[in-house]
Design an enzyme around this catalytic site. Sequence first.
Site, PDB file in Angstrom:
ATOM      1  NE  ARG A  34      -3.582  -2.032   2.892  1.00  0.00           N
ATOM      2  CZ  ARG A  34      -4.837  -2.114   2.458  1.00  0.00           C
ATOM      3  NH1 ARG A  34      -5.346  -1.105   1.759  1.00  0.00           N
ATOM      4  NH2 ARG A  34      -5.575  -3.180   2.724  1.00  0.00           N
ATOM      5  CB  THR A 143       0.317 -10.887   3.710  1.00  0.00           C
ATOM      6  OG1 THR A 143       0.142 -12.285   4.005  1.00  0.00           O
ATOM      7  CG2 THR A 143       1.722 -10.670   3.193  1.00  0.00           C
ATOM      8  CB  SER A 145      -7.523 -11.507   6.087  1.00  0.00           C
ATOM      9  OG  SER A 145      -8.063 -10.507   6.939  1.00  0.00           O
ATOM     10  CB  ILE A 184     -17.748  -7.223   9.289  1.00  0.00           C
ATOM     11  CG1 ILE A 184     -16.301  -7.398   9.745  1.00  0.00           C
ATOM     12  CG2 ILE A 184     -17.808  -6.221   8.128  1.00  0.00           C
ATOM     13  CD1 ILE A 184     -15.388  -8.013   8.694  1.00  0.00           C
ATOM     14  N   GLY A 185     -20.873  -7.353   9.780  1.00  0.00           N
ATOM     15  CA  GLY A 185     -22.216  -7.073   9.306  1.00  0.00           C
ATOM     16  C   GLY A 185     -23.028  -6.228  10.263  1.00  0.00           C
ATOM     17  CG  MET A 318      -8.866 -13.965  10.380  1.00  0.00           C
ATOM     18  SD  MET A 318      -9.546 -13.862   8.716  1.00  0.00           S
ATOM     19  CE  MET A 318      -8.632 -15.166   7.891  1.00  0.00           C
ATOM     20  CG  LEU A 319      -9.989 -11.086  16.745  1.00  0.00           C
ATOM     21  CD1 LEU A 319     -10.160 -11.611  18.157  1.00  0.00           C
ATOM     22  CD2 LEU A 319     -11.123 -10.116  16.399  1.00  0.00           C
ATOM     23  CG  HIS A 321      -6.966  -7.718  19.955  1.00  0.00           C
ATOM     24  ND1 HIS A 321      -7.981  -7.178  19.216  1.00  0.00           N
ATOM     25  CD2 HIS A 321      -7.507  -8.753  20.635  1.00  0.00           C
ATOM     26  CE1 HIS A 321      -9.108  -7.871  19.431  1.00  0.00           C
ATOM     27  NE2 HIS A 321      -8.830  -8.828  20.293  1.00  0.00           N
ATOM     28  CG  HIS A 444     -20.484   3.756  44.008  1.00  0.00           C
ATOM     29  ND1 HIS A 444     -21.428   3.010  43.334  1.00  0.00           N
ATOM     30  CD2 HIS A 444     -21.156   4.772  44.636  1.00  0.00           C
ATOM     31  CE1 HIS A 444     -22.622   3.546  43.556  1.00  0.00           C
ATOM     32  NE2 HIS A 444     -22.484   4.613  44.349  1.00  0.00           N
TER      33      HIS A 444
END
Length: 465
Positions: A34, A143, A145, A184-185, A318-319, A321, A444
């Site tokens: 990129r 790389t 996803s 995602i949805g 696929m995260l 972190h 609190h």
Amino acid sequence: MAYDLIVIGTGPGGYICAIRAAQLGLKVAVVEKRKTHGGTCLNIGCIPSKALLHASEKFAEAAHGLAGFGVLTGPPKLDLAAMMKHKDETVAANVNGVGFLLKKNKIDAFRGHGRIAAPGVVEVTAEDGSSQRLESKNIVIATGSEAAALPDIANDERIIVSSTGALSFEKVPKKLLVIGAGIIGVELGSVWARLGAEVTAVEFLDRILPGADGEIATQFQRILEKQGVVFRLGHKVTGIEKTPSGLGVSIMPSAGGETSVLAADAVLVAVGRRPFTEGLGLKELGIAMEGGRVVIGKNFATNIAGIYAIGDAVRGPMLAHKAEDEGIAVAEILAGQHGQVNYDVIPSVVYTMPEVAWVGATEEELQAGGVAYKKGRFPFSANGRARAMRRTEGFVKILADAATDEVLGVHILGADAGEQIAESCVLMEFGGSAEDLARICHAHPTLSEAVREAALAVDKRAIHM
């Protein structure tokens, strides 16, 4: 030029791997195709989507949520161009920050497509077609996803879009159909629902949020439905036809049955992600692959000496972190240290309003494994801070081993759940019990008191319920 490490990809896993390796004294280079660093996450994923989620939440709050606080306004007007400008500025600040960090740590950055020509050799092909070869003792594949597609449904990133196109609609679709009700949805669907779109989510399974705790998912679905999102569960999309008035989306029951057609102005294909490993030379090198992912063994090593892989390109969730932790671990291993990742304590977060966050096992997983457990549950409707904020939807659920009281899973549906899950991650990393958490003093009034109350509820001694 010879390096100790070359990292292919500068997403969260790649750039953090490179920085940690440089901190440990290795000579490091990165290769990025990129024009900007940060990978999918910073450019077209985590960061821009959270910018739009937050901005759309503010719009919805202005429209529906302020009168109860005594703040009276007229109907808000949407300036979508300004909202997109906020998103773009957020992205720019983050990707430029990564570039600064790479320079600060004296990491050489090469622009172009990276291919492993041989063990220890990376060929970088620039946009103008020129190429150069870099040598390194070690290579890390990071790389990431890309959005998965459906057969026979061509994304034009204008009216039939992936998550990338859904971040850049030029106007709010009147009717948005989302294929897939995973993270995602529901996140991107909720963005456009808040901004005025009629959103329908079609999900192949008979539930939303596969992988989340079932009780959490059921209540979360009810909350989203109150917000206007319509779900067609147990259905699959069989085709999309462009018509003079928009799109006709054919759906049918997942198990088979009669086809029906739903009208839409735009369709978001959110059916998951697939590892990006094409063009890396992996097949030619004989690197073992399974299901499109790079097979790794101990210490993130592939079957070819000196080549490692992390993040979305390998097994596991696929995260971002998760990729970050793997990047740090492999860098430390290459520097002679003992990097590791505890895959049992990787949190997941859905950044809607309210948020959903969890770490560890679900009830369904414990039941399937025959694990005896205790459960503590506490609703935010009984939390003083949540009442003051008018954010009383949802609850905290803690699952603990019936014999040892060790916390096995924590599940939160509520405001700021993504921030609240962190203390449970710390607790579980050290093998803590529900009683340990219950005995920790919490300020609190805070939302996090609900976490403590859920821990108390494991032993049936919640105070405020």
